[in-house]
Design a protein around this motif. Structure first.
Motif, PDB file in Angstrom:
ATOM      1  N   ILE A 113      16.660 -14.430   8.543  1.00 26.12           N
ATOM      2  CA  ILE A 113      15.324 -14.244   9.092  1.00 26.12           C
ATOM      3  C   ILE A 113      14.907 -12.863   8.607  1.00 26.12           C
ATOM      4  N   LEU A 114      14.097 -12.843   7.557  1.00 30.15           N
ATOM      5  CA  LEU A 114      13.806 -11.613   6.829  1.00 30.15           C
ATOM      6  C   LEU A 114      12.759 -10.757   7.529  1.00 30.15           C
ATOM      7  N   TYR A 115      12.946  -9.445   7.416  1.00 28.48           N
ATOM      8  CA  TYR A 115      11.975  -8.481   7.947  1.00 28.48           C
ATOM      9  C   TYR A 115      11.676  -7.497   6.831  1.00 28.48           C
ATOM     10  N   GLU A 116      10.480  -7.587   6.255  1.00 25.63           N
ATOM     11  CA  GLU A 116      10.112  -6.752   5.113  1.00 25.63           C
ATOM     12  C   GLU A 116       9.479  -5.447   5.585  1.00 25.63           C
ATOM     13  N   LEU A 117       9.936  -4.339   5.011  1.00 25.58           N
ATOM     14  CA  LEU A 117       9.358  -3.046   5.398  1.00 25.58           C
ATOM     15  C   LEU A 117       9.239  -2.116   4.203  1.00 25.58           C
ATOM     16  N   HIS A 118       8.318  -1.167   4.347  1.00 24.59           N
ATOM     17  CA  HIS A 118       8.116  -0.099   3.379  1.00 24.59           C
ATOM     18  C   HIS A 118       8.669   1.176   3.994  1.00 24.59           C
ATOM     19  N   VAL A 119       9.648   1.791   3.354  1.00 24.35           N
ATOM     20  CA  VAL A 119      10.356   2.927   3.939  1.00 24.35           C
ATOM     21  C   VAL A 119       9.396   4.062   4.300  1.00 24.35           C
ATOM     22  N   THR A 123       8.294   4.472   9.509  1.00 29.11           N
ATOM     23  CA  THR A 123       8.549   5.462  10.558  1.00 29.11           C
ATOM     24  C   THR A 123       7.805   6.752  10.238  1.00 29.11           C
ATOM     25  N   PRO A 124       7.618   7.639  11.214  1.00 26.93           N
ATOM     26  CA  PRO A 124       6.963   8.926  10.931  1.00 26.93           C
ATOM     27  C   PRO A 124       7.722   9.752   9.910  1.00 26.93           C
ATOM     28  N   GLU A 125       9.062   9.636   9.900  1.00 29.55           N
ATOM     29  CA  GLU A 125       9.860  10.406   8.941  1.00 29.55           C
ATOM     30  C   GLU A 125       9.651   9.917   7.509  1.00 29.55           C
ATOM     31  N   GLY A 126       9.414   8.625   7.353  1.00 34.55           N
ATOM     32  CA  GLY A 126       9.244   8.062   6.016  1.00 34.55           C
ATOM     33  C   GLY A 126      10.507   8.134   5.191  1.00 34.55           C
ATOM     34  N   THR A 127      11.674   7.989   5.835  1.00 31.44           N
ATOM     35  CA  THR A 127      12.953   8.130   5.161  1.00 31.44           C
ATOM     36  C   THR A 127      13.903   7.003   5.567  1.00 31.44           C
ATOM     37  N   GLY A 156       5.761  11.169  -7.480  1.00 34.23           N
ATOM     38  CA  GLY A 156       5.205  11.643  -6.220  1.00 34.23           C
ATOM     39  C   GLY A 156       5.984  11.155  -5.016  1.00 34.23           C
ATOM     40  N   GLU A 157       5.316  11.162  -3.863  1.00 35.61           N
ATOM     41  CA  GLU A 157       5.988  10.772  -2.614  1.00 35.61           C
ATOM     42  C   GLU A 157       5.316   9.591  -1.933  1.00 35.61           C
ATOM     43  N   ARG A 158       4.201   9.099  -2.480  1.00 35.42           N
ATOM     44  CA  ARG A 158       3.493   7.970  -1.885  1.00 35.42           C
ATOM     45  C   ARG A 158       3.385   6.863  -2.919  1.00 35.42           C
ATOM     46  N   ASN A 159       3.985   5.715  -2.621  1.00 31.18           N
ATOM     47  CA  ASN A 159       3.956   4.627  -3.585  1.00 31.18           C
ATOM     48  C   ASN A 159       4.536   3.384  -2.927  1.00 31.18           C
ATOM     49  N   TRP A 160       4.043   2.200  -3.310  1.00 33.83           N
ATOM     50  CA  TRP A 160       4.654   0.970  -2.811  1.00 33.83           C
ATOM     51  C   TRP A 160       6.073   0.805  -3.354  1.00 33.83           C
ATOM     52  N   GLY A 161       6.350   1.418  -4.503  1.00 34.85           N
ATOM     53  CA  GLY A 161       7.667   1.309  -5.109  1.00 34.85           C
ATOM     54  C   GLY A 161       7.684   0.498  -6.387  1.00 34.85           C
ATOM     55  N   TYR A 162       6.611  -0.220  -6.678  1.00 35.61           N
ATOM     56  CA  TYR A 162       6.578  -1.048  -7.883  1.00 35.61           C
ATOM     57  C   TYR A 162       6.196  -0.243  -9.122  1.00 35.61           C
ATOM     58  N   ASP A 163       5.989   1.069  -8.951  1.00 33.85           N
ATOM     59  CA  ASP A 163       5.762   1.970 -10.071  1.00 33.85           C
ATOM     60  C   ASP A 163       7.021   2.776 -10.381  1.00 33.85           C
ATOM     61  N   GLY A 164       8.169   2.276  -9.978  1.00 35.66           N
ATOM     62  CA  GLY A 164       9.417   2.974 -10.258  1.00 35.66           C
ATOM     63  C   GLY A 164       9.690   3.064 -11.748  1.00 35.66           C
ATOM     64  N   VAL A 165      10.315   4.158 -12.172  1.00 37.77           N
ATOM     65  CA  VAL A 165      10.591   4.348 -13.595  1.00 37.77           C
ATOM     66  C   VAL A 165      12.069   4.633 -13.878  1.00 37.77           C
TER      67      VAL A 165
END
Length: 616
Positions: A113-119, A123-127, A156-165
C-alpha cells in the motif's frame, strides 16, 4: 562483471580508494584530489574506455574532480555525493553503515500500500531525518510501502527530483547518503518497504557533464528533454552497465525494496534485448541471490501490457506498472473535467473496464492522441497494476497544483479513497491525501542559469495549452511556489480532517483483514454497471468470503434496485456514516437479500457489504 569495470569510486579502507570512470572519447584522464593534500594521479585506460587507478592516502570526505585531456575538469559521473552541489567536486564515501534491521527481507508485492512523498515538502525540515520522524505515524496509518520521489543530486535546493544529474549521488540538501540510509533503516524497523523513484530516461539540464566523458546520449532520437540516452547505439553496452549498476546500487547498498522507473516510454531502445529487459533480469538475479522481496515498478503512458509480461512471453519482466487510465476514469467521473487527456474519459463504462481489466484504452481510438492507443491488459494480475486518485504528476501538472481536495466535496473524496484502496490493484496514496491536505503541489525548481529558468517557464506554459486552464502560469523558479507546497500534518487532528484520517485508516484495515478485499485476483470479481443511477457494483470473493462494493458517482441521491446474491449481509462500511463526516447511511447494518434489494444511496456513496457465513 569485473570490479575494475564498475565505473564508481570505491573506498576499500586503510586509506585506499579504487577510482574508475568511463571516458572512451578522451585520450587521458587524471584524478585531481582537491582536499588538503592536492595532487593529480594519472589513470590507466583499458580497451573499453575505462580509466582506473587505486589511490593511497585517500579517505572518506576527500574531494576530487576528473581532469580530461589535461584541460577541463568535472565531477565524477558516478559521484556518490556532491556536498557543494552539481558543479562542485565529488566526495569519497565509505559504504559502511551499521544497519539496525539487518534481518529485513521485504514484503510481497501484493501487500504493498504505497505512500508517495516528496522529501523537501513533506516536513518543515525538508530532509530525510524529517521524514524519519514520521515513519511511525505512517505505519499507524496502515501503509506498507514508502515511495520517495527522486533524490539523485539536482541543482539548487528546490526540485521535484526529475532534474537530477548525478544518478549515484544523494541530494546534499536532503541529508546525503547517511541520512537516506537512516530513513530506509527506520522504514524497515517499522515494517515498511522503502521504494525509490529513479530516472533513466533523461538527465536534468543543469550540471549534467556525462557527455564530456562519453556517448551517454544520442542525437538519433529526440525526447522532451533533448537527446535521448544512448541505450541501443555504439558504446551503448557501457551506458546500460552504468544505469544497471545504479539500480543495483540503490537496492544493495541502500537496501531499497523496490525502484519506481520514471516514464519508461521516454527510453528509446530498439535493440533485440531492450535495456529494460536486461535491467529486470539483473534485479531479479539479485532477488534470487539475496532471498529478498525486490521489485521494479514502471511508469509508462503507452498502455503496454508487455512491460509486465515475462521475457519468455515477449515482455520486459518488470513486476508492476502504473495505470493512469484508472486515475483518469475516476477523476473525470468526480470532476467532469474534459480538457487534455481527460477528453478520452467520462463514462461509467470506462471505470467499469478499469476495474475489470486495468487499461481502459486497449486498442481503441483516443480523441486526445488522435490515434488508436494501448493493448489489452486482461492477462495482467491485480498486483501488476498500481492505481491512485492523486499522485505528484496528476496534482503537480495542473496549472495551480490543486489537489482533489480543492476540486470535489468531501463525500467525493471518500468515494475516491474507497475506489482506490479497496480496488483489486496496488493502491498508491499521495502525501497528505489521507487527511484532506489542501496545500497545492506545483512544479518548482531552483536553477542558477537565467536562460534555463526562462526556458522552463515557457515550457510549462506550453504544457498547459491542451488543458485551456484559465489564469497565469505560476513561476516554477519562485521560492513561494515551493513554500506553498509544505504540508500541514497537524490538520489531521482537527475537524473535519480527523474524520477523513480515521476513514482512511478504516479502509486500509479492511483491505488487510477482509480476505476477499486482500485478494487481488481480477478473475474473482464481477462488475455491474447501473448507468441510469451512475452506480458501479463490484462483487468480489475469495474462498468462502464474499463482499459487495457499491460506488455511486452522482451528486444527488438515487433510488436503485441492486442485484445482491441471496443471503444475510452486513454493512461493514458506509462513507455516508456521520462517523466519517457523511450525511447518512444507505443500508441497515444487517439485512437479508432474496436476490435483489431496493435502496436509496446518498451522493457519492461508497458502501461495502459482507456476506455472513452460514453457521456450521
Amino acid at each position: 562483471m569485473a570490479s575494475e569495470t564498475i565505473p564508481v569510486a570505491r573506498y576499500e579502507g586503510n586509506g585506499k580508494c579504487r577510482f574508475c570512470v568511463w571516458a572512451p572519447i578522451r585520450n587521458a584522464v587524471e584524478l585531481h584530489i582537491v582536499s588538503a593534500q592536492e595532487r593529480f594521479i594519472t589513470l590507466d585506460r583499458d580497451d573499453r574506455g575505462y580509466y582506473s587507478a587505486t589511490a593511497t592516502d585517500v579517505h572518506p570526505g576527500d574531494l576530487y574532480f576528473y581532469r580530461l585531456d589535461r584541460e577541463e575538469e568535472f565531477p565524477d559521473p558516478a559521484s556518490r555525493f556532491q556536498p557543494q552541489g552539481v558543479h562542485g567536486p565529488s566526495q569519497v564515501m565509505s559504504s559502511e553503515y551499521a544497519w539496525k534491521n539487518d534481518a529485513w527481507r521485504g514484503i510481497p508485492l501484493k501487500e504493498y500500500i504505497l505512500y508517495e512523498l516528496h522529501v523537501g515538502s513533506f516536513t518543515p525540515e525538508g530532509t530525510f531525518d524529517g521524514v524519519e520522524k514520521r515513519v511511525a505515524e505512517l505505519r499507524d496509518l496502515g501503509v506498507t510501502a514508502l515511495e520517495i520521489m527522486p533524490v539523485a543530486q539536482f541543482p539548487g535546493e528546490r526540485n521535484w527530483g526529475y532534474d537530477g544529474v548525478y544518478p549515484f549521488a544523494v541530494q546534499n540538501s536532503y541529508g546525503g547518503p547517511e541520512g537516506l540510509k537512516r530513513l530506509v533503516d527506520a522504514c524497515h524497523g517499522a515494517g515498511l518497504a522503502a521504494v525509490l523513484d529513479v530516472v533513466y530516461n533523461h538527465l536534468g539540464p543543469e550540471g549534467s557533464y556525462l557527455s564530456k566523458f562519453g556517448p551517454y546520449f544520442t542525437s538519433r532520437y529526440h525526447t522532451p528533454w533533448g537527446d535521448a540516452v544512448n541505450f541501443d547505439g555504439p558504446y551503448s553496452d557501457e551506458v546500460r552497465r552504468y544505469f544497471i549498476q545504479n539500480a543495483l546500487y540503490w537496492l544493495e547498498e541502500f537496501r531499497f525494496d523496490a525502484l519506481r522507473l520514471d516514464a519508461i516510454h521516454g527510453i528509446l531502445d530498439f535493440s533485440a534485448k531492450p535495456f529494460l529487459e536486461e535491467l529486470s533480469s539483473a534485479v531479479h538475479d539479485l532477488r534470487e541471490r539475496t532471498n529478498r522481496h525486490i521489485y521494479l515498478i514502471a511508469e509508462c503512458d503507452r498502455n503496454d501490457s508487455r512491460v509486465t509480461l515475462p521475457g519468455a512471453c515477449g515482455g520486459y519482466g518488470i513486476d508492476a506498472q502504473w495505470n493512469d487510465d484508472f486515475h483518469h476514469a475516476l477523476h473525470v467521473l468526480l470532476t467532469s473535467e474534459n480538457q487534455g487527456y481527460y477528453a478520452d474519459f467520462g463514462s461509467l463504462t470506462h471505470m467499469a473496464k478499469a476495474y475489470r481489466e486495468g487499461f481502459v484504452y486497449s486498442g481503441q481510438y483516443s480523441i486526445f492522441r488522435q490515434r488508436s492507443h494501448g493493448i489489452p491488459s486482461t492477462m495482467l494480475t491485480g498486483e501488476q497494476l498500481v492505481v491512485c486518485s492523486q499522485n505528484h504528476d496528476q496534482v503537480g501538472n495542473r496549472l495551480l497544483g490543486d489537489r482533489l481536495t480543492s476540486l470535489v466535496p468531501e463525500d467525493a473524496l471518500r468515494l475516491a479513497a474507497g475506489a482506490v484502496i479497496l480496488s483489486p490493484f496496488i493502491p498508491l496514496l499521495f502525501m497528505g491525501e489521507e487527511y484532506g491536505e489542501k496545500a497545492p503541489f506545483q512544479y518548482f525548481v531552483s536553477h542558477s542559469d537565467p536562460d534555463l529558468v526562462r526556458a522552463v517557464r515557457e515550457g510549462r506554459k506550453m504544457e498547459f495549452e491542451a488543458f485551456r486552464w484559465q489564469g497565469e502560469c505560476p513561476d516554477p523558479q519562485s521560492q513561494a511556489i515551493f513554500q506553498t507546497a509544505q504540508l500541514t500534518p497537524s490538520l489531521k487532528e482537527a475537524a473535519p480532517h480527523d474524520k477523513m484520517y480515521a476513514y482512511y485508516r478504516k479502509l486500509i484495515d479492511l483491505r488487510k483483514t477482509v480476505q476477499s478485499l486482500a485478494d487481488l485476483d481480477k478473475e474473482s470479481m464481477e462488475v455491474t454497471e447501473y448507468e441510469a443511477q451512475n452506480v458501479l457494483v463490484l462483487r468480489r470473493w475469495a474462498l468462502d468470503d464474499e463482499v459487495i462494493e457499491i460506488l455511486h458517482f452522482s451528486a444527488s441521491s438515487s433510488s436503485i434496485t441492486l442485484q445482491i446474491p441471496s443471503g444475510t449481509w452486513n454493512t461493514i462500511l458506509d462513507s455516508g456514516d456521520p462517523v466519517w463526516g457523511g450525511h447518512g447511511i444507505s443500508l441497515d447494518d444487517e439485512f437479508i437479500s432474496r436476490g435483489e434489494i431496493v435502496t436509496r444511496v446518498h451522493p457519492y456513496a461508497f458502501i461495502v457489504l459482507r456476506k455472513m457465513r452460514s453457521a456450521v
